[in-house]
Write a protein that holds these residues in place. Structure first.
Motif, short mmCIF file in Angstrom:
data_model
loop_
_atom_site.label_atom_id
_atom_site.label_comp_id
_atom_site.label_asym_id
_atom_site.label_seq_id
_atom_site.Cartn_x
_atom_site.Cartn_y
_atom_site.Cartn_z
N GLN A 1 7.71 -3.90 11.72
CA GLN A 1 7.23 -3.09 12.51
C GLN A 1 7.14 -3.46 13.84
O GLN A 1 6.30 -2.67 14.86
CB GLN A 1 5.54 -2.74 12.05
N HIS B 1 7.30 -6.64 3.64
CA HIS B 1 6.94 -5.40 4.59
C HIS B 1 7.72 -5.29 5.72
O HIS B 1 8.32 -6.33 5.84
CB HIS B 1 5.46 -5.83 5.01
N ASP C 1 6.74 1.71 5.63
CA ASP C 1 5.59 0.99 5.83
C ASP C 1 4.51 1.10 4.78
O ASP C 1 4.42 2.11 4.12
CB ASP C 1 4.90 1.65 6.95
N GLY C 2 4.47 0.05 4.04
CA GLY C 2 3.69 -0.24 2.71
C GLY C 2 4.65 0.06 1.58
O GLY C 2 4.63 -0.86 1.01
N GLU D 1 -5.13 0.92 3.16
CA GLU D 1 -4.67 -0.01 4.10
C GLU D 1 -4.61 0.49 5.64
O GLU D 1 -4.81 -0.23 6.51
CB GLU D 1 -3.22 -0.57 3.46
N GLU D 2 -4.36 1.67 5.64
CA GLU D 2 -4.01 2.05 7.19
C GLU D 2 -5.12 2.14 7.97
O GLU D 2 -5.06 2.14 9.07
CB GLU D 2 -3.25 3.43 7.18
N HIS E 1 0.94 -1.34 -0.01
CA HIS E 1 0.05 -0.13 -0.14
C HIS E 1 0.77 1.32 -0.13
O HIS E 1 2.07 1.34 0.39
CB HIS E 1 -1.00 -0.16 1.38
N HIS F 1 -2.23 -6.34 7.60
CA HIS F 1 -1.64 -6.12 6.28
C HIS F 1 -2.95 -6.72 5.14
O HIS F 1 -3.67 -7.61 5.51
CB HIS F 1 -0.26 -6.90 6.02
MN MN Z 1 1.60 -1.26 6.28
#
Ligand code: MN
Ligand code: HGY
Ligand code: MN
Ligand code: MN
Length: 408
Positions: free
Chosen positions: A192, A189, A93-94, A127-128, A82, A356
């Motif tokens: 995180q 990814h 992130d993404g 996505e978030e 994303h 995800h």
């Molecule tokens: Mn993500």
């Protein structure tokens, strides 16, 4: 076996170039879904894919699919992730999953390498779930979890609907939602979280995603004067919220390795000498075991009842998202493991703490993920950092796993 290698400099340049779109003074990214920054990075991706001769289609909720033809007319192998971020998001992130997918397309194109299956690069909308809840909305519509009308109706805290914002940036495409075929999906990814870095592992062989549930709570008390209202006569919505916030923390700690967070709180009228009359707050519960989430959810409902009674509040609690725990496809998990071993990279199996798009894609096609570490396990923070070498290793594993699967 192929001896194709991705170009890490080109990948890193793409990461830094796109980080400027919505870049923040602290070095993070604020590129909320369906904002003009999201449009700009989508335009960037579309022209990069078209430069490679890919056909780019967009579906009715803005999901983007760039296809590089294969030798056979079979459903494509998908990579991607994303492009939207949190308001104080990071550079990886993404978008690392999307740009690593683009790097695969560029590498195969340069080598004139013909895959059996077409290779498809995907950007999933929203996505978030930060601007429009729930999270993973675009992939959820594709997988049939939500319908298009539900997605269009979601509104941000300013009252703008998903549909209005999508039309505003010009990314409502003609492709029917769910109509794009998937033969398999590999999503790269950042982890995180702290595990890979703490254990000095280069690659996360992701076996699944934990269960996730989101709730919205509205508390209504009575606005009154802070000076002249005796404590015994108050109906203070913020005191009720404080009870709930403390309980969310306690409920999560009572069910390890579950986690619980109140991330969004709106207080009204937010004036220092008015007793708060109403509070809106959100709860995010996660746990690898859905049965534990049921127990946590029951405790939350009891807590809200109790807070309402104790502070004399009207209260409304509703579950707005429920994404059950997901196990990824064992054959694809094995392909990632083989790829990491073949490249001499250390790895460990891991269940994703974060949600995800792959969690929803797994409902319609064999799916798995590849993780790389991030500094201090930090993400959803402008200081999010993953090294050049970690990005290189992740993209190389993604390439090896995709080609391994393509040959099977
Ligand atoms: Mn993500
Ligand atoms: O909430 C999540 O786990 C993801 O970042 N949307
Ligand atoms: Mn995220
Ligand atoms: Mn006054």
């Amino acid at each position: 076996m192929h001896n194709l290698t991705i170009d890490p400099d080109r990948l890193w340049r793409s990461i830094m170039e796109t980080a400027a779109i919505g870049g923040t003074p602290k070095g993070g990214i604020n590129r909320l879904a369906l904002t003009d920054h999201d449009r700009q990075v989508r335009d960037w991706l579309k022209s990069a894919c078209e430069d490679l001769g890919c056909t780019v289609t967009v579906d009715e909720v803005g999901n983007m699919f760039a296809v590089r033809p294969g030798r056979l007319d079979v459903p494509p192998i998908a990579v991607g992730s994303h492009l939207d971020t949190q308001p104080t998001g990071g550079k990886f992130d993404g978008i690392l999953g999307v740009l690593a997918g683009l790097e695969l397309l560029r590498t195969l194109d340069e080598a004139g390498y013909e895959t059996n299956a077409p290779l498809m690069l995907v950007n999933w909308t929203n996505e978030e779930g930060s601007r429009f809840s729930p999270a993973m909305l675009g992939s959820g519509v594709h997988a049939g979890v939500f319908d298009r009308a539900y997605a269009d109706s979601r509104t941000d805290r300013q009252g703008v609907t998903f549909g209005e914002a999508l039309d505003e940036i010009g990314y409502r495409g003609p492709a029917k939602v769910g109509s794009t075929a998937f033969g398999a999906m590999f999503e790269l990814h950042i982890e995180q979280g702290p595990i890979l870095e703490a254990e000095e592992k280069a690659i996360g062989v992701v076996t699944g995603v934990q269960g996730m549930r989101w709730y919205e709570i509205a508390l209504t008390g009575r606005e009154a004067h802070t000076g002249s209202t005796p404590m015994s006569l108050r109906r203070d919505a913020l005191v009720g919220a404080a009870r709930i916030i403390g309980a969310v923390e306690a409920i999560a700690r009572a069910h390890p390795p579950g986690v619980g967070t109140v991330g969004l709180v709106e207080v009204g009228p937010n004036s220092r000498n008015v007793i708060p009359g109403h509070v809106f707050l959100t709860v995010d519960f996660r746990h690898p075991d859905d049965a534990a989430l049921d127990v946590m959810e029951k405790a939350l409902f009891a807590t809200v009842e109790e807070a309402g009674r104790a502070s004399g509040l009207e209260h409304a609690l509703r579950q707005v998202w429920n994404s059950p725990a997901v196990a990824f496809d064992p054959a694809l998990v094995d392909a990632v493991r083989r790829a990491a071993d073949g490249l001499g990279l250390s790895w460990r199996e891991i269940v994703s703490g974060a949600g995800h798009d792959a969690a929803y894609v797994a409902r319609i096609a064999p799916t798995t993920m590849v993780f790389v570490p991030c500094a201090g396990g930090l993400s959803h923070n402008e200081a999010e950092a993953t090294s050049y070498e970690e990005c290189r290793a992740g993209a190389q594993v993604l390439l090896a796993a995709v080609l391994d699967h393509d040959r099977r």
